[in-house]
Enzyme design. Sequence first.
Site: not given
Ligand code: PLP
Length: 451
Positions: A226, A235
Amino acid sequence: MHDMMASIKKTDPEMYKLIKKEFGRQQLGLEMIPSENNVSKAVLQAMGSILTNKYSEGYPRKRYYGGNQFIDEVETLAIERAKKAFKVPHANVQPYSGSPANFAVYIATCKPGDVIMGQNLTDGGHLTHGWKASVTGQLFKSVPYHVKEDGYLDLDEIKQLAEKHKPKLIWVGATAYVREFPFEELGKIADNVGAYLAADIAHIAGLVIAGVHKSPVPYAHIITTTTHKTIRGPRGGMIMVTQKGLDKDPELAQKIDRAIFPGLQGGPHDHTTAAIAVALQEDLQPEFKDYCRQIVKNSKALAKSLMDDGIKIVTDGTNNHMILIDLTSFGKGKGVFVQEALDLAGITVNKNTIPAEPSSPFYPSGVRLGTPSLTTRGMKEKEMKIIGKWIADVIKEVKDFNLPEDKEERKAYIKGFKKAINKNENIGKIKKEVIELCKKFPLYPGFDILK
Ligand SMILES: *Cc1c(COP(=O)(O)O)cnc(C)c1O
């Protein structure tokens, strides 16, 4: 920026009021959810820019719409900065967020029904690594691996499961893991069975850029992240392909790009792409190294403060930005009470499962907290010591509330609990102290985004 908020204030006072309330909540509370952070003014400005007006399906110099000569440069800048930050030959900066980035990895490497492996959700893994409620656990044959009772990944189990089930894809990475990931060991396990290794570094990506956490680049074929957690950007999501990945499959980069577009998404969010580039530029500065080192120092100081007060921490400490509190010494399923009580004190955390969870994901026995946001605000070890004491005090205030065994009774009991702690004087006193501390560390010094 000031003008933009002034316009909302005039044209949509209802929304302006809500944004103002949320800003107040962020400003006067301690944000300790480890996946959150506060972006810079520059990142906010890129996100709020006119780049949101453009459609640009495709990739730089290969677009389906005209007028993309400047957008091409925006995206290319983001890609080049991502490649430089992670030292990889290929980056895709278009995923709308972390979850779609992970879905694209499946599309690029697997067919429905293929075997995949990932860290089990209740052991700290992410939904998208094959959990049964996620389509990734429904479209693919998911073989989850676990952590041992001491909280560390069970490498023997991972090796045995891989040899037995011969997965096409193995994930390494988690949402709740407080130690370094054994990328090298996982790389060997994946190579032995011919699997792709995808490192999902969503939480720790900033620490990896800063060199504060080992990089997965020499060991993994694909890296996803992310951009809004420790990278401290908007985001969004990114997928990188390593040299090891290209050596395994020279077409891997194209497969990833095609999986994102046209496989999964339409037009990229160009304003987000610009903000990712701005964040990565910040991450490449020497000060970002200091920031990430301080995140970990703060995390260790907070863990020590909690342990000094008799609070149990999973693995008895931390190597990253995150701490997992184990509340089982007070009883099962206590996470919800501690989360609610801390919320009341102005400290935002989330309830979380712990290794060998004796309760359930909805009523877990732990609490997860982290230091990226507080560190962005300039807090250091001295503040962590005080905050640790507050958290320990709040835990002790609610330790005698017990989750009813009878599932029907739980909702009513929690409602009664909320009423009771609303009147708790010690929690009220901590809330006042939290506000005083927060005022000393403004979110955007000298820049009132609501003016
Ligand atoms: C936060 C996270 C995601 C997903 O991210 P989003 O932007 O909420 O879809 C995927 N993998 C891990 C390990 C995360 O911590």
